[in-house]
Enzyme design. Structure first.
Site, PDB file in Angstrom:
ATOM      1  N   GLY A  19       0.835  -1.200  -0.120  1.00 27.92           N
ATOM      2  CA  GLY A  19       0.084   0.097   0.085  1.00 27.92           C
ATOM      3  C   GLY A  19       0.841   1.262   0.120  1.00 27.92           C
ATOM      4  O   GLY A  19       0.124   2.357   0.387  1.00 27.92           O
ATOM      5  N   HIS A 113       1.597   0.331 -13.153  1.00 31.85           N
ATOM      6  CA  HIS A 113       2.284  -0.699 -13.413  1.00 31.85           C
ATOM      7  C   HIS A 113       3.766  -0.535 -13.613  1.00 31.85           C
ATOM      8  O   HIS A 113       3.911   0.737 -14.073  1.00 31.85           O
ATOM      9  CB  HIS A 113       1.911  -1.466 -14.793  1.00 31.85           C
ATOM     10  CG  HIS A 113       2.340  -2.871 -15.001  1.00 31.85           C
ATOM     11  ND1 HIS A 113       2.158  -4.033 -14.501  1.00 31.85           N
ATOM     12  CD2 HIS A 113       3.561  -2.984 -16.024  1.00 31.85           C
ATOM     13  CE1 HIS A 113       2.762  -4.812 -14.910  1.00 31.85           C
ATOM     14  NE2 HIS A 113       3.741  -4.375 -15.918  1.00 31.85           N
TER      15      HIS A 113
HETATM   16  C1  GRF Z   1       3.660  -1.363  -7.365  1.00 34.91           C
HETATM   17  O1  GRF Z   1       5.146  -1.626  -7.949  1.00 34.91           O
HETATM   18  C2  GRF Z   1       2.641  -1.387  -8.500  1.00 34.91           C
HETATM   19  O2  GRF Z   1       3.044  -0.663  -9.796  1.00 34.91           O
HETATM   20  C3  GRF Z   1       2.365  -2.737  -8.740  1.00 34.91           C
HETATM   21  O3  GRF Z   1       2.297  -3.348  -7.419  1.00 34.91           O
HETATM   22  C4  GRF Z   1       3.289  -2.595  -6.710  1.00 34.91           C
HETATM   23  C5  GRF Z   1       2.391  -2.119  -5.282  1.00 34.91           C
HETATM   24  O4  GRF Z   1       3.146  -1.451  -4.353  1.00 34.91           O
HETATM   25  N1  GRF Z   1       0.949  -3.029  -9.412  1.00 34.91           N
HETATM   26  P1  GRF Z   1       2.381  -0.904  -3.265  1.00 34.91           P
HETATM   27  O5  GRF Z   1       1.289  -1.915  -2.602  1.00 34.91           O
HETATM   28  O6  GRF Z   1       1.598   0.228  -3.553  1.00 34.91           O
HETATM   29  O7  GRF Z   1       3.564  -0.309  -2.150  1.00 34.91           O
END
Ligand code: GRF
Length: 191
Positions: A19, A113
Site C-alpha cells: 500500500g 504498473h
Molecule cells: C507497485 O509496484 C505497482 O506498480 C504494482 O504493485 C506494486 C504495489 O506496491 N502494481 P504498493 O502496494 O503500492 O506498495
C-alpha cells in the site's frame, strides 16, 4: 471528468499488499490543490499491510476476498455508487476485475504498473526487464480494460537501468517514481 465546484472527486483505492502507493495518494490528496480525496479503500486481503494507512487516516475500508468474485463485485459496485465514487485506482491490486464490473462502473478505472507498457505486462516485471537489453524501464499509469495491463496509457516515467541493478534495486527506484506519477495522472484526468 469534472470536479464539482469547490469539491474534490471521491476516489476508491484497491490494494492487496504494502500500500505504499495508497499512502502517497492519501498524502497528496490532503494538498489543498489536489483534485481528489480518498473516500474508500478496498482490499482482497484481510491482512494487507496497506490497510494501516486507511485506519490511520480514518478512511473507510472494506475487505472482499474475491473467492466469489461476481457477488463481491456486485457488492463493490453498490458501495461505490452509494458513496458517489467517480474513480477507482488500482494500486498493487492482485485481482483481475471482470469485464462486467468494468462496464458497469459509472466512472473511470486506472492502474499503475512498474514498466513502460506495453512492455512487460503481468508479474515479475523487473526480472523480465533485466533479462532484456533495455536501457530504460519505468512506470505507467493507464486506464483499465478487460485485458491485463493493456488499457490506454495516461502517463509514463522513464527510469534508467544501472549495470549494478538487481530486480530489487530497480523495483525500489521505480516505486519512488510511481509514488509521484499516480497523483500526477489523477490531476491530468480530472479537470
Ligand atoms: C507497485 O509496484 C505497482 O506498480 C504494482 O504493485 C506494486 C504495489 O506496491 N502494481 P504498493 O502496494 O503500492 O506498495
Amino acid at each position: 471528468m469534472k470536479k464539482l465546484f469547490g469539491k474534490k472527486i471521491k476516489i476508491a483505492v484497491f490494494i492487496s499488499g504494502t500500500g505504499s502507493n495508497l499512502k502517497k495518494l492519501i498524502y497528496f490528496s490532503k494538498n489543498k490543490k489536489s483534485k481528489f480525496m480518498v473516500d474508500l479503500v478496498i482490499s482482497n486481503k484481510r491482512h494487507a499491510p496497506g490497510l494501516i494507512y486507511a485506519k490511520k487516516n480514518k478512511i473507510n475500508y472494506k475487505i472482499y476476498d474475491f473467492k466469489k468474485q461476481i457477488s463481491d463485485e456486485i457488492k463493490i459496485l453498490n458501495l461505490v455508487k452509494k458513496r458517489k465514487i467517480k474513480l477507482i485506482c488500482l494500486a498493487g491490486f492482485m485481482k483481475i476485475l471482470t469485464e462486467k464490473f468494468i462496464k458497469k462502473f459509472d466512472g473511470k478505472i486506472i492502474n499503475i504498473h512498474p514498466s513502460l507498457l506495453p512492455k512487460y505486462k503481468g508479474l515479475n516485471t523487473h526480472f523480465k526487464v533485466l533479462n532484456s537489453n533495455d536501457k530504460y524501464s519505468g512506470c505507467t499509469v493507464h486506464y483499465v480494460n478487460s485485458k491485463l495491463d493493456s488499457g490506454k496509457v495516461i502517463i509514463q516515467k522513464k527510469v534508467k537501468i544501472l549495470k549494478s541493478d538487481t530486480p530489487k534495486t530497480l523495483q525500489k527506484r521505480i516505486l519512488l517514481e510511481e509514488h509521484k506519477l499516480y497523483s500526477k495522472a489523477l490531476n491530468i484526468i480530472i479537470d
